[in-house]
Design a protein around this motif. Structure first.
Motif, PDB file in Angstrom:
ATOM      1  N   ILE A  25       0.815  -1.221   0.000  1.00  0.00           N
ATOM      2  CA  ILE A  25       0.000   0.000   0.000  1.00  0.00           C
ATOM      3  C   ILE A  25       0.852   1.276   0.000  1.00  0.00           C
ATOM      4  O   ILE A  25       0.583   2.200  -0.780  1.00  0.00           O
ATOM      5  N   TRP A  29       0.687   3.952  -2.990  1.00  0.00           N
ATOM      6  CA  TRP A  29       0.343   5.336  -2.677  1.00  0.00           C
ATOM      7  C   TRP A  29       1.404   6.296  -3.217  1.00  0.00           C
ATOM      8  O   TRP A  29       1.083   7.378  -3.707  1.00  0.00           O
ATOM      9  N   SER A  32       0.753   6.573  -6.906  1.00  0.00           N
ATOM     10  CA  SER A  32      -0.453   7.364  -7.124  1.00  0.00           C
ATOM     11  C   SER A  32      -0.182   8.854  -6.910  1.00  0.00           C
ATOM     12  O   SER A  32      -0.577   9.695  -7.734  1.00  0.00           O
ATOM     13  N   LYS A  47      -7.688  10.527  -2.816  1.00  0.00           N
ATOM     14  CA  LYS A  47      -8.016   9.858  -4.077  1.00  0.00           C
ATOM     15  C   LYS A  47      -6.841   8.972  -4.486  1.00  0.00           C
ATOM     16  O   LYS A  47      -5.694   9.409  -4.489  1.00  0.00           O
ATOM     17  N   TRP A  48      -7.153   7.747  -4.854  1.00  0.00           N
ATOM     18  CA  TRP A  48      -6.095   6.828  -5.266  1.00  0.00           C
ATOM     19  C   TRP A  48      -5.773   6.987  -6.756  1.00  0.00           C
ATOM     20  O   TRP A  48      -4.618   6.811  -7.157  1.00  0.00           O
TER      21      TRP A  48
END
Length: 275
Positions: A25, A29, A32, A47-48
């Motif tokens: 994750i 992140w 992203s 927002k991903w």
């Protein structure tokens, strides 16, 4: 009782999913965020997936300083350290694994003790020594202090000890010298271990921030982690999208090296010696 096995299997799968999520994750992140605009990085809830991919973030990160120079320095330092380490740990590990001499256990113990000494504890005397030699603000100041590795000696010694003595005796009967034995027998058999150690060493020194920060004060000898830290100066330190783009630039070479070396790493963990 028959229900126990499916439950245990389900729990194992769930545990693996949680473990993968914990490690994956933050990386997802980072990717992203590196593709977002500044406005999207401060939204809550976060927002991903960005509305529009901001490829220019990478250009801004690269142009925030002499990143090409930082990149070249990082490559030279990481590869230079590996070359120096291989030139010392192979022979030291071979001596500890295949020879018995007075004080060998003591010397090996002293070598292992150095694993417990953090670099932050010895950096001052090393700094003063390198200063006396006039090597500060040079790549040598980042390479020489790591020209050997106690961890590498230990790892390679354990691999060399698994090679049967009969094989070495047969080589000596064929008039093979120690250098030939090391080059043509020991090193090829230890290739997975060497590749694994090389990956660990490369990652550690590619990501090293403390040592370049202490030993250098100019961009001429600084490496990528220092350059990434300087991105914080962009837009008053709030340009998280630019900072994440810089971090992704830092991570990509490590991922490439890992995917190239992963097969050898697996072999290193399942290697059981010559039968």
């Amino acid at each position: 009782m028959p229900i126990a096995k499916p439950v245990i299997k389900a729990l194992n799968i769930l545990g693996l999913i949680v473990l993968v999520a914990v490690f994956a994750i933050p990386f997802v992140w980072m990717i992203s965020t590196s593709l977002k605009s500044y406005t999207e990085t401060v939204l809550f809830p976060p927002k991903w997936i960005p509305d529009a991919i901001q490829w220019e973030n990478f250009a801004k990160a690269w142009n925030s300083g002499p990143f090409l120079k930082y990149f070249i320095n990082s490559v030279l330092v990481s590869v230079g350290i590996l070359v120096m380490q291989f030139s010392t740990i192979i022979f030291a590990a071979y001596a500890f694994a295949r020879y018995r001499f007075k004080g060998d256990r003591f010397l090996f113990g002293v070598t292992m003790v150095t694993l417990m000494i953090p670099g932050q504890l010895i950096f001052l005397p090393v700094y003063l020594l390198l200063s006396k030699w006039g090597l500060l603000n040079t790549l040598w100041a980042l390479i020489l202090p790591f020209s050997s590795s106690a961890f590498g000696i230990f790892l390679l010694r354990q691999t060399f000890k698994q090679v049967q003595e009969e094989l070495l005796e047969a080589a000596r009967l064929d008039d093979a010298g120690e250098w030939t034995i090391i080059r043509k027998i020991m090193v090829p058999m230890a290739r997975p271990t060497l590749v694994t150690f090389a990956l660990f060493s490369f990652i550690a020194h590619w990501n090293d921030y403390f040592w370049p920060l202490v030993m250098t004060t100019t961009d001429a000898a600084r490496t990528l982690p220092i350059g990434i830290a300087k991105i914080r100066e962009v837009d008053g330190g709030s340009a998280w999208h630019i900072l994440m783009a810089g971090n992704l630039i830092l991570v990509i070479p490590i991922l490439i090296v890992f995917f190239i070396a992963q097969r050898q790493i697996i072999k290193a963990f399942v290697y059981s010696g010559v039968k």
